[in-house]
Design a protein around this motif. Structure first.
Motif, short mmCIF file in Angstrom:
data_model
loop_
_atom_site.label_atom_id
_atom_site.label_comp_id
_atom_site.label_asym_id
_atom_site.label_seq_id
_atom_site.Cartn_x
_atom_site.Cartn_y
_atom_site.Cartn_z
N GLU A 198 0.81 -1.23 0.00
CA GLU A 198 0.00 0.00 0.00
C GLU A 198 0.84 1.28 0.00
O GLU A 198 0.48 2.27 -0.63
N SER A 199 1.96 1.27 0.70
CA SER A 199 2.76 2.51 0.75
C SER A 199 3.22 2.92 -0.67
O SER A 199 3.31 4.11 -0.97
N HIS A 200 3.45 1.95 -1.52
CA HIS A 200 3.84 2.26 -2.90
C HIS A 200 2.64 2.83 -3.68
O HIS A 200 2.79 3.78 -4.45
N ARG A 201 1.47 2.22 -3.49
CA ARG A 201 0.28 2.76 -4.17
C ARG A 201 0.07 4.22 -3.78
O ARG A 201 -0.20 5.07 -4.63
N LEU A 202 0.24 4.52 -2.49
CA LEU A 202 0.03 5.90 -2.04
C LEU A 202 1.05 6.85 -2.69
O LEU A 202 0.72 7.98 -3.04
N ALA A 203 2.27 6.38 -2.88
CA ALA A 203 3.28 7.21 -3.56
C ALA A 203 2.88 7.47 -5.01
O ALA A 203 3.10 8.57 -5.55
N LEU A 204 2.29 6.47 -5.65
CA LEU A 204 1.83 6.65 -7.03
C LEU A 204 0.69 7.66 -7.11
O LEU A 204 0.66 8.52 -8.00
N VAL A 205 -0.25 7.56 -6.15
CA VAL A 205 -1.38 8.51 -6.15
C VAL A 205 -0.83 9.93 -5.93
O VAL A 205 -1.24 10.88 -6.61
N GLN A 206 0.12 10.03 -5.03
CA GLN A 206 0.71 11.35 -4.76
C GLN A 206 1.36 11.92 -6.03
O GLN A 206 1.15 13.08 -6.38
N ALA A 207 2.11 11.08 -6.74
CA ALA A 207 2.79 11.55 -7.96
C ALA A 207 1.77 11.92 -9.04
O ALA A 207 1.87 12.98 -9.67
N ALA A 208 0.79 11.05 -9.25
CA ALA A 208 -0.18 11.27 -10.33
C ALA A 208 -0.99 12.54 -10.09
O ALA A 208 -1.32 13.28 -11.02
N THR A 209 -1.34 12.79 -8.82
CA THR A 209 -2.23 13.91 -8.51
C THR A 209 -1.46 15.20 -8.19
O THR A 209 -2.07 16.21 -7.85
#
Ligand code: DOR
Ligand code: ZN
Length: 343
Positions: free
Chosen positions: A223-234
């Motif tokens: 999950e911590s990686h998914r959250l980093a992706l959401v942060q980058a995308a948004t």
């Protein structure tokens, strides 16, 4: 906000396959997207400019004029630098795709010895042709969840240091490591992020029974990686843009003792993205991610047309499967109701 209008989006990483599958699923992308970078991992792969032109024409025959396929060549150790440069000069291809041999679906013809493709990479740097990387090592001793991070250190960073000026897209990034690497580099490095990696982590694949329709490569991480992706995308950062990696396989190929990798998201990607961006308080950044940053990296104009999303109180319906002449294809289930619909 209940309506959102953005420039017509593009998909900077898409699998359209061929034949009956192409006919069945290409309209799902053409409905919402103006352009897409088309992956060349057909069987056999698209390795020459002439093959790319023929494949482009087969796609156009299905989608008509409203959709522009941006073609790629599949890099092999035998790729001729002159053919790549000529195909780019003639407007046939937009980029070249690097698959480490054995990394994913139909990658057997990919690269084993990266020194053998140096002449092609140098010609691409000179001509300004982007390299799209499937960023995973394939070494048997590297854990599948570590293969992206190891690729950055062992393959990608050395290639970029040896080839100044080479413009690279790290495709479908799945880790905080990849986000940090892209953020630390110049504008010559971009990254695509898929719809499904913004939604699922590895629990979705494995908890409560194995869920083959959530299996893709690179495999979803914690999950911590998914959250980093959401942060980058948004974030609006111009180096991150949408590449759905929508990758159809028939249900019998997915629901199998050795199931194929790939999530099919073309049908509901824009609804899912609106949900994800709204949940992150970043609906105002959706146009950067889906419509502006990709053309910026590829040095193409932003589309003139628009796409409008509307939010409904009741969940919007979308098909669970797309029936194709090559069998049914299950549409990605984000696991939550979707309220945004493309008008
Ligand atoms: O999940 C994936 N599916 N990842 C890839 O890299 C290839 C793709 C496919 O072609 O099915
Ligand atoms: Zn892909």
């Amino acid at each position: 906000m209940t309506q959102l209008t953005i420039p017509r989006p593009d998909d900077w990483h898409l699998h359209l396959r061929d034949g009956a599958m192409l006919e069945g699923i290409a309209p799902e992308s053409a409905r919402h997207f103006a352009r897409a970078i088309i992956m060349p991992n057909l069987v056999p792969p698209v390795v020459t400019g002439a093959q790319a032109a023929a494949y482009r024409d087969r796609i156009r025959a299905v989608t008509g004029d409203g959709f522009t396929p941006l073609m790629t060549l599949y890099l092999t150790e035998d790729t001729d630098p002159a053919d790549v440069v000529a195909a780019h000069r003639d407007g046939i291809i937009t980029a070249v795709k690097l698959y480490p041999a054995g990394a994913t679906t139909n990658s057997a013809s990919g690269v084993r010895d990266f020194d053998r493709v140096r002449p092609v990479l140098e010609a691409m740097a000179d001509a300004g042709i982007p390299l799209c990387c499937h960023g995973e090592v394939t070494d048997a001793d590297i854990d599948i969840f570590d293969r992206e991070a190891v690729f950055i250190d062992r393959v990608l960073d050395p290639i970029r240091r040896k080839t100044p000026g080479l413009r690279v897209v790290m495709e479908h990034i799945t880790t905080a490591d990849a986000v940090a690497y892209v953020q630390s580099q110049s504008q010559d490095l971009g990254a695509t992020i898929t719809t499904h990696h913004l939604v699922i982590n590895r629990n979705h694949i494995l908890v409560g029974g194995i869920k083959p329709h959530y299996y893709c490569l690179p495999v979803a991480k914690r999950e911590s990686h998914r959250l980093a992706l959401v942060q980058a995308a948004t974030s609006g950062d111009a180096r991150f843009f949408l590449g759905t990696d929508s990758a159809p396989h028939s249900d019998d190929a997915k629901e199998n003792a050795c199931g194929c990798a790939g999530c099919f998201t073309a049908t509901n990607t824009m609804s899912i993205l609106a949900h994800v961006f709204e949940a992150a308080g970043a609906l105002d950044k959706l146009d950067a991610f889906a419509s502006r940053n990709g053309p910026g990296f590829y040095r193409l104009p932003v589309n003139e047309g628009t796409l409008t999303l509307e939010k409904f109180d009741t969940p919007v319906a979308y098909p669970a499967k797309i029936d194709t002449g090559a069998g049914p294809v299950t549409v990605f289930d984000p696991g939550f109701p979707l309220h945004w619909r493309v008008v």
